[in-house]
Scaffold this motif. Sequence first.
Motif, short mmCIF file in Angstrom:
data_model
loop_
_atom_site.label_atom_id
_atom_site.label_comp_id
_atom_site.label_asym_id
_atom_site.label_seq_id
_atom_site.Cartn_x
_atom_site.Cartn_y
_atom_site.Cartn_z
N VAL A 192 9.98 3.72 4.05
CA VAL A 192 10.18 5.12 4.92
C VAL A 192 9.64 5.95 4.20
N ALA A 193 10.06 6.98 3.27
CA ALA A 193 9.70 8.27 3.39
C ALA A 193 8.26 7.73 2.14
N LEU A 194 7.86 7.03 1.48
CA LEU A 194 6.90 6.98 2.12
C LEU A 194 5.54 6.58 2.73
N THR A 195 6.69 5.88 3.85
CA THR A 195 5.02 6.19 4.94
C THR A 195 5.11 7.67 5.74
N ALA A 196 6.16 8.68 5.77
CA ALA A 196 6.17 9.65 5.97
C ALA A 196 5.33 9.80 5.33
N ASN A 197 5.37 10.37 3.94
CA ASN A 197 5.03 11.08 2.97
C ASN A 197 3.21 11.01 3.09
N THR A 198 2.92 9.32 3.16
CA THR A 198 1.86 8.97 3.03
C THR A 198 1.13 10.07 4.36
N TYR A 199 1.33 10.00 5.39
CA TYR A 199 1.64 10.88 6.86
C TYR A 199 1.14 12.33 6.29
N ALA A 200 2.25 12.51 6.08
CA ALA A 200 2.00 14.09 6.15
C ALA A 200 0.95 14.66 4.85
N LEU B 154 0.63 -1.59 0.56
CA LEU B 154 -0.13 -0.35 -0.30
C LEU B 154 0.63 1.14 0.12
N VAL B 155 1.90 1.03 0.56
CA VAL B 155 2.48 2.26 1.19
C VAL B 155 3.55 2.75 -0.31
N LEU B 156 4.26 1.59 -0.91
CA LEU B 156 5.05 1.89 -2.73
C LEU B 156 3.63 2.36 -3.49
N SER B 157 3.06 1.17 -3.66
CA SER B 157 1.85 1.45 -4.80
C SER B 157 1.27 3.57 -4.52
#
Length: 176
Positions: A66-74, A41-44
């Motif tokens: 890690v980067a996309l987790t932060a991006n998803t949260y933001a 989910l995060v990578l997609s």
Amino acid sequence: MSTRQFERHGERLLAALAYPLTSVARTLAFVVTAAATYVLLVLSSFPAYSMQMVSADVWYLDDAVVALTANTYATIGAVGFALVVAYAIVTGVAVTNAVGRLRHVGVSGTGGLMSVAPGLLVSGCASCGAGVLGLLGFAGALATMPFHGNLLRAGGLLLLFVYLARAGDPSRCDIE
């Protein structure tokens, strides 16, 4: 729905949620499935970035997550991020229960397994954002939804919970 039926669905839901924790193998399958769902989910959520990072070197996969987790949260906030995490966890439970049901009753008794498909597809598309929707030609669809698509994510989770409440513990027969 009567009170007794509501209580019975609640009992089945709790039994379904507890089923993956009844053995070490099931718990491991649940954790692996939930983690793989979260990573997918995060990578997609940003497929071009994910593909560039992974094609450069597989060891960049953790940096991308890690980067996309932060991006998803933001991007979608704490509530949306919690829905994505909850979706990954409930998907792990649903997949573990579906495999357990397949083991216990065989292919002939798994007609109810198809009820998990709408929850996986609807909430999966909402969780991954424009990645899958862009491939389908609906790149701006999620951006135009109210609450950043959180209602669609919550609806997908509700479908998964309904599936689990109907299915219950795959190792028990609930026919009275």
